[in-house]
Write an enzyme that holds these catalytic residues in place. Structure first.
Site, PDB file in Angstrom:
ATOM      1  N   SER A 179       0.807  -1.217   0.000  1.00  0.00           N
ATOM      2  CA  SER A 179       0.000   0.000   0.000  1.00  0.00           C
ATOM      3  C   SER A 179       0.843   1.272   0.000  1.00  0.00           C
ATOM      4  O   SER A 179       0.311   2.350  -0.216  1.00  0.00           O
ATOM      5  CB  SER A 179      -0.952  -0.001   1.190  1.00  0.00           C
ATOM      6  OG  SER A 179      -0.266  -0.218   2.396  1.00  0.00           O
ATOM      7  N   HIS A 207      -5.752  -3.754  -1.976  1.00  0.00           N
ATOM      8  CA  HIS A 207      -5.569  -2.854  -3.124  1.00  0.00           C
ATOM      9  C   HIS A 207      -5.590  -3.599  -4.453  1.00  0.00           C
ATOM     10  O   HIS A 207      -5.296  -3.012  -5.502  1.00  0.00           O
ATOM     11  CB  HIS A 207      -4.252  -2.081  -2.990  1.00  0.00           C
ATOM     12  CG  HIS A 207      -4.209  -1.215  -1.766  1.00  0.00           C
ATOM     13  ND1 HIS A 207      -4.779   0.040  -1.718  1.00  0.00           N
ATOM     14  CD2 HIS A 207      -3.703  -1.443  -0.535  1.00  0.00           C
ATOM     15  CE1 HIS A 207      -4.601   0.551  -0.513  1.00  0.00           C
ATOM     16  NE2 HIS A 207      -3.950  -0.331   0.231  1.00  0.00           N
ATOM     17  N   LYS A 238     -12.224  -0.108  -0.537  1.00  0.00           N
ATOM     18  CA  LYS A 238     -11.382   0.602  -1.502  1.00  0.00           C
ATOM     19  C   LYS A 238     -12.044   0.582  -2.877  1.00  0.00           C
ATOM     20  O   LYS A 238     -12.985   1.329  -3.092  1.00  0.00           O
ATOM     21  CB  LYS A 238      -9.975   0.049  -1.431  1.00  0.00           C
ATOM     22  CG  LYS A 238      -9.383   0.546  -0.102  1.00  0.00           C
ATOM     23  CD  LYS A 238      -8.112  -0.009   0.331  1.00  0.00           C
ATOM     24  CE  LYS A 238      -7.768   0.649   1.680  1.00  0.00           C
ATOM     25  NZ  LYS A 238      -6.929  -0.168   2.518  1.00  0.00           N
TER      26      LYS A 238
HETATM   27  C1  LIG Z   1      -6.773  -0.276   3.928  1.00  0.00           C
HETATM   28  C2  LIG Z   1      -6.115  -1.593   4.141  1.00  0.00           C
HETATM   29  C3  LIG Z   1      -6.650  -2.524   5.024  1.00  0.00           C
HETATM   30  C4  LIG Z   1      -7.807  -2.206   5.920  1.00  0.00           C
HETATM   31  O1  LIG Z   1      -8.985  -2.183   5.242  1.00  0.00           O
HETATM   32  P1  LIG Z   1     -10.240  -1.399   5.867  1.00  0.00           P
HETATM   33  O2  LIG Z   1     -11.387  -2.049   5.211  1.00  0.00           O
HETATM   34  O3  LIG Z   1     -10.075   0.027   5.519  1.00  0.00           O
HETATM   35  O4  LIG Z   1     -10.206  -1.634   7.352  1.00  0.00           O
HETATM   36  C5  LIG Z   1      -6.053  -3.760   5.086  1.00  0.00           C
HETATM   37  N1  LIG Z   1      -4.967  -4.063   4.353  1.00  0.00           N
HETATM   38  C6  LIG Z   1      -4.417  -3.172   3.518  1.00  0.00           C
HETATM   39  C7  LIG Z   1      -3.215  -3.554   2.727  1.00  0.00           C
HETATM   40  C8  LIG Z   1      -4.966  -1.907   3.397  1.00  0.00           C
HETATM   41  O5  LIG Z   1      -4.392  -1.004   2.603  1.00  0.00           O
END
Ligand SMILES: *Cc1c(COP(=O)(O)O)cnc(C)c1O
Length: 395
Positions: A179, A207, A238
C-alpha cells in the site's frame, strides 16, 4: 484527562514532524473534494474505480435502508445477519470463484481476526516487512513465532521456513499489493516456497480487488495463483467503494472462521444498506471492466510523466498508488501543503507508516480522474520540487 505526559508525547510528535492533523473533507464527483472552502482534485482516496458515489450503489443502499433500517442490531451469529448479508456473501464467493465467503466489519478486522484464528503459539508466521499494520497486528495477536522477511530477499524467507520445520503450522502472510510502494508481491514465487515448506499462504487483496486481473479479482488472479493461495482476504472499502472486509475460500475454511474469528463473532454485523451497495458494486466490477483499465492507464501515464522529470517513483510500482519519495517528513508535509495550495489533495506519508528516511507523497488514482487531472498534478509536483531545490541552493 489532562496529564503532563500527554502534552509531552504530543510535543515530541510535533518536534519530529510526525504529529497528525485531521481535516473535514467533503467528497465531490469527478475525483474532486471540498476542503476548507476550496475544491481540490482529490488524489488521496482509495476509490480506485469511482464507485463510492455511484448512483446505482446509492439506490441499492437506499432501498435496503428503507427495508432494514440503519444498524444491524446484532452480530452475524446472533441476529444481525439479514438477507442482504447472505446475498453479499454469496455474491463475493461467486465473484472470487470460491465456495464461500465470510464478512467482517472492516478489512482491518478481517486481517486481525483471520490470522489470529488460523495461527497459534505452536505455529510460525512469516510476515513481509512492508505488510499493512492490520496484518502485522494479526500476526502479533496470534501468539505465533513471528518472523519478518522482505519480498526482495526470498532466499532468507526460505531459510527461515527450513528452520521452522518443527512448528505445528507455518503461514506466510503478505499484502497482494503493497500500500505504500504500489508494487505487487511475488505471489508465484511465494506459492512455490509455501508448497516446498508445507506452509499456508494468506494474501490481503485490499488494493488488488477490483483493480488487477482479467475479471478484477486481484493480484492473485493476475499472477495465475488463485488456487494455491490458501486464504484470500479482501476489503470492500477501496475499489468496492463501501465498507467491510471479507475472506473467500473453501466452505470448511469459512465455517472455521464463522466459529473462531473473534472480530466477526463479537462485532455487530455490517449495516444491510452497505451489503446491498457492495452487491451492486461487485456487479459493476464485473460489468464495467473499463474502470480498472482506465485507472491503470492513468497510473501509467502519471508514472511516466513523473519519472521523465526525474522524480523518485519506485521502479516496481504498477498499482494506482504512485509514491514520490522525498525522504524527510517535514519536507514531505510541506510539499503536500504546497500541492494543496495549487489545488491538489495528496497524502504526505511519514513514519511509522513508512520506514525512516522514506517519507513520501502518495498519490492515489481513480477511474474518475481525467488525463488532464493527472498531467496537471505532474506539472504541480515539478513546480513544488523546483521550489524546494531553489530554496536549498539559496540556503
Ligand atoms: C486499507 C487496508 C486494510 C484495511 O482495510 P479497511 O477495510 O479500511 O479496514 C487492510 N490491508 C491493507 C493492505 C490496506 O491497505
Amino acid at each position: 484527562m489532562n496529564s503532563p505526559w500527554i502534552n509531552a508525547e504530543l510535543d515530541a510528535l510535533s518536534a519530529a514532524g510526525m504529529r497528525r492533523e485531521r481535516r473535514i473533507v467533503t467528497p465531490l464527483p469527478g475525483g474532486r473534494c471540498r476542503l476548507a472552502g476550496r475544491t481540490l482534485v482529490d488524489f488521496s482516496g482509495n476509490d480506485y474505480l469511482g464507485l463510492a458515489g455511484d448512483e446505482r450503489l446509492i439506490a441499492a443502499a437506499t432501498q435496503a435502508l428503507r427495508d432494514s433500517g440503519v444498524g444491524a442490531r446484532g452480530s452475524a451469529l446472533v441476529s444481525g445477519r439479514s438477507e442482504w448479508h447472505a446475498r453479499l456473501e454469496e455474491r463475493l464467493a461467486r465473484f472470487e470463484g470460491a465456495e464461500s465467503a465470510v464478512l467482517f466489519p472492516t478489512g482491518f478486522a478481517a486481517n486481525l481476526g483471520t490470522i489470529a484464528a488460523l495461527a497459534g503459539k505452536e505455529d510460525a508466521v512469516f510476515c513481509d516487512r512492508f505488510n499493512h499494520a492490520s496484518l502485522i497486528d494479526g500476526c502479533r495477536l496470534s501468539g505465533a513465532k513471528l518472523q519478518v522477511y522482505r519480498h526482495d530477499a526470498l532466499d532468507r524467507l526460505e531459510s527461515a521456513l527450513k528452520r521452522a520445520d518443527a512448528a505445528r503450522r507455518r503461514w506466510i502472510v503478505t499484502d497482494a499489493v503493497f500500500s505504500m510502494d504500489g508494487d505487487v508481491a511475488p505471489l508465484a514465487e511465494l506459492c512455490d516456497i509455501a508448497e516446498r515448506h508445507d506452509a499456508g499462504l494468506i494474501v490481503d487483496e485490499a488494493h488488488g480487488t477490483g483493480v488487477f486481473g482479467e475479471r478484477g479479482r486481484g493480484a492473485a488472479e493476475m499472477c495465475g495463483v488463485e488456487n494455491p493461495v490458501t486464504v484470500r482476504i479482501g476489503t470492500l472499502s477501496k475499489a468496492v467503494g463501501c465498507l467491510g472486509g471479507f475472506v473467500a475460500g473453501s466452505r470448511e475454511l469459512c465455517d472455521l472462521l464463522w466459529n473462531t474469528a473473534r472480530p466477526q463473532m463479537f462485532s455487530t454485523a455490517l449495516p444491510a444498506a452497505i451489503c446491498a451497495a457492495a452487491v451492486a458494486a461487485v456487479d459493476l466490477i464485473e460489468a464495467e471492466p473499463w474502470r480498472r483499465r482506465r485507472v491503470l492507464e492513468l497510473s501509467d501515464r502519471l508514472r511516466t510523466g513523473l519519472r521523465g522529470s526525474g522524480h523518485a517513483v519506485p521502479p516496481q510500482c504498477i498499482a494506482p498508488i504512485v509514491p514520490v519519495i522525498l525522504g524527510d517528513p517535514k519536507t514531505t508535509m510541506q510539499a503536500a501543503d504546497r500541492l494543496r495550495d495549487r489545488g491538489f489533495q495528496v497524502a504526505g506519508i511519514r513514519p511509522p507508516t513508512v520506514p525512516n528516511g522514506t517519507s513520501r507523497l502518495r498519490i492515489s488514482i481513480s477511474a474518475a480522474h481525467s488525463e488532464d487531472d493527472v498531467d496537471a498534478l505532474a506539472a504541480a509536483i515539478n513546480e513544488v520540487q523546483r521550489g524546494n531545490a531553489d530554496q536549498k541552493d539559496e540556503g
